[in-house]
Design a protein around this motif. Structure first.
Motif, PDB file in Angstrom:
ATOM      1  N   ARG A 160      -5.723  -2.967  -8.722  1.00  0.00           N
ATOM      2  CA  ARG A 160      -5.713  -3.451  -7.341  1.00  0.00           C
ATOM      3  C   ARG A 160      -6.003  -4.945  -7.218  1.00  0.00           C
ATOM      4  NH1 ARG A 160      -6.573   0.485  -3.366  1.00  0.00           N
ATOM      5  NH2 ARG A 160      -5.968   2.533  -4.144  1.00  0.00           N
ATOM      6  N   SER A 203      -3.239  -7.573  -6.232  1.00  0.00           N
ATOM      7  CA  SER A 203      -2.780  -7.484  -4.840  1.00  0.00           C
ATOM      8  C   SER A 203      -3.732  -8.211  -3.900  1.00  0.00           C
ATOM      9  CB  SER A 203      -2.658  -6.017  -4.411  1.00  0.00           C
ATOM     10  OG  SER A 203      -1.670  -5.358  -5.166  1.00  0.00           O
ATOM     11  N   THR A 204      -5.043  -8.088  -4.157  1.00  0.00           N
ATOM     12  CA  THR A 204      -6.024  -8.764  -3.312  1.00  0.00           C
ATOM     13  C   THR A 204      -5.952 -10.279  -3.481  1.00  0.00           C
ATOM     14  OG1 THR A 204      -7.537  -6.885  -3.273  1.00  0.00           O
ATOM     15  CG2 THR A 204      -8.492  -9.044  -2.887  1.00  0.00           C
ATOM     16  N   SER A 244       2.539  -1.899   0.712  1.00  0.00           N
ATOM     17  CA  SER A 244       2.602  -3.126  -0.086  1.00  0.00           C
ATOM     18  C   SER A 244       3.633  -2.989  -1.201  1.00  0.00           C
ATOM     19  CB  SER A 244       1.221  -3.423  -0.682  1.00  0.00           C
ATOM     20  OG  SER A 244       0.751  -2.321  -1.451  1.00  0.00           O
ATOM     21  N   PRO A 248       0.055  -9.210   6.870  1.00  0.00           N
ATOM     22  CA  PRO A 248      -1.361  -9.323   6.468  1.00  0.00           C
ATOM     23  C   PRO A 248      -1.792 -10.768   6.209  1.00  0.00           C
ATOM     24  CG  PRO A 248      -0.304  -7.550   5.267  1.00  0.00           C
ATOM     25  CD  PRO A 248       0.786  -8.280   5.996  1.00  0.00           C
ATOM     26  N   GLU A 301      -6.621  -5.014   4.928  1.00  0.00           N
ATOM     27  CA  GLU A 301      -5.986  -4.055   4.028  1.00  0.00           C
ATOM     28  C   GLU A 301      -5.977  -2.654   4.634  1.00  0.00           C
ATOM     29  OE1 GLU A 301      -7.749  -4.211   0.186  1.00  0.00           O
ATOM     30  OE2 GLU A 301      -7.165  -6.293  -0.186  1.00  0.00           O
ATOM     31  N   TRP A 316      -2.617  -2.092   2.808  1.00  0.00           N
ATOM     32  CA  TRP A 316      -2.381  -2.944   1.634  1.00  0.00           C
ATOM     33  C   TRP A 316      -3.245  -2.449   0.480  1.00  0.00           C
ATOM     34  CZ3 TRP A 316       1.179  -6.595   0.688  1.00  0.00           C
ATOM     35  CH2 TRP A 316       0.995  -7.429  -0.416  1.00  0.00           C
ATOM     36  N   GLY A 342      -5.123  -3.035  -2.044  1.00  0.00           N
ATOM     37  CA  GLY A 342      -5.888  -4.062  -2.736  1.00  0.00           C
ATOM     38  C   GLY A 342      -7.291  -3.596  -3.051  1.00  0.00           C
TER      39      GLY A 342
END
Length: 327
Positions: free
Chosen positions: A114, A117-118, A187, A196, A270, A275, A277
């Protein structure tokens, strides 16, 4: 050379102190949260034997810290070094963040899935904020106390006043539901990051706009600006090559500090946009399901990222103003 080594040693010591403080505080806080991982994960119908086996498997049958509260005598009691706090640090020293209570997977693997993605969302949000804030702040600063300045200040104030949980649903309703330009959640596709990123970047752009405006107004009153104009340089060159460069230091400060805020504030965003993340992992799989190891790992990674962001900020300082290298 000696000064650089001392500075490096001080930074390393500070990083270790921050990591120790974060891990200790998170461990303490999750211990006092009502409920236990066993009952949350196994369910209320779990038998006492199942709960004991679960606690034994994950080391939850040991005391949490060196000392604890003695309910019989109403005071503190010493638990010794055989506790979960020591076990967790022993694992950290070997690069092991433990295993998830719920999935039995290594926490490090779950975080690494994850984490990109963050970071992608945080960087995209910063990009949105910079693209909006610098032109708007320069425009407001070079037109002080005019209609343009007032309009830019109004936009900045609006961005600061609106929280992400208001901006996010509005963007979803307008661009996803009405116009159908983007997917409301997910996502999976590259374009899913747009809404986002705008949601997170809006508040940051408002703060940066006001800082850029103040910096531009302050720098325009300096002697070097009059000298540059006297040499026949265009106003655009004076503003963007000289004034803006010298006024970027406070802006870089805010950007470095806000990266940590973006990583933490991304939890709400998120959640709104689905999302996948680190924030969503921390909120739903960690806190929501009392997965202590996952909570500790996520917070630790966010803290280290925040420290690295501040180190990068110091490096950018030295490039913007060489005098800082000598201090």
């Amino acid at each position: 050379m000696k000064f650089r080594l001392l500075k490096l040693a001080r930074q390393v010591a500070l990083i270790l102190l921050v990591i120790w403080t974060v891990v200790s505080l998170v461990t303490l806080l999750i211990e006092i949260v009502p409920g236990t991982p066993a009952t949350t994960i196994l369910g209320e119908t779990a038998t006492q034997e199942q709960i004991e086996n679960f606690n034994r498997k994950h080391g939850l049958d040991k005391p949490a810290f060196f000392f604890g509260f003695d309910q019989e005598n109403g005071g503190l009691k010493w638990n010794g070094a055989d506790n979960r706090y020591v076990d967790y640090w022993a694992g950290l020293l070997h690069g092991d963040l433990g295993k998830s209570f719920r999935t039995d997977r290594p926490v490090l693997d779950m975080i690494l899935e994850r984490y990109p993605s963050t970071i992608e969302l945080a960087l995209a949000s910063m990009f949105v904020a910079i693209v909006i804030a610098i032109p708007l702040g320069v425009l407001a600063g070079t037109n002080k106390n005019t209609l343009i300045d007032n309009a830019a200040s109004f936009v900045a104030l609006l961005g600061i006043s609106l929280p992400t949980f208001v901006i996010g649903p509005f963007l979803v309703y307008f661009f996803a539901v009405k116009l159908r330009w983007f997917s409301p959640m997910g996502s999976a596709n590259p374009e899913d990051i747009v809404l986002p990123a705008i949601t997170l970047g809006a508040a940051l752009s408002a703060i940066l706009t006001r800082m850029v405006r103040s910096s531009v107004i302050e720098e325009l009153g300096e002697d070097y600006v009059r000298t540059a104009r006297a040499k026949g340089l265009s106003e655009r060159t004076v503003v963007y090559k000289h004034v803006l460069k010298n006024g970027l230091i406070p802006v870089v400060t805010v950007l470095g500090l806000q990266l940590g805020v973006l990583l933490a504030g991304a939890i709400i965003t998120e959640k709104i946009f689905g999302w996948q993340g680190l924030g969503l992992l921390l909120l739903e799989d960690g806190i929501g399901k009392r997965d202590y190891r996952l909570v500790q790992g996520c917070v630790l990674v966010i803290s280290i990222t925040y420290i690295l962001a501040n180190s990068i900020t110091d490096f950018v300082y030295s490039r913007l103003d060489p005098r800082i290298r000598l201090s």
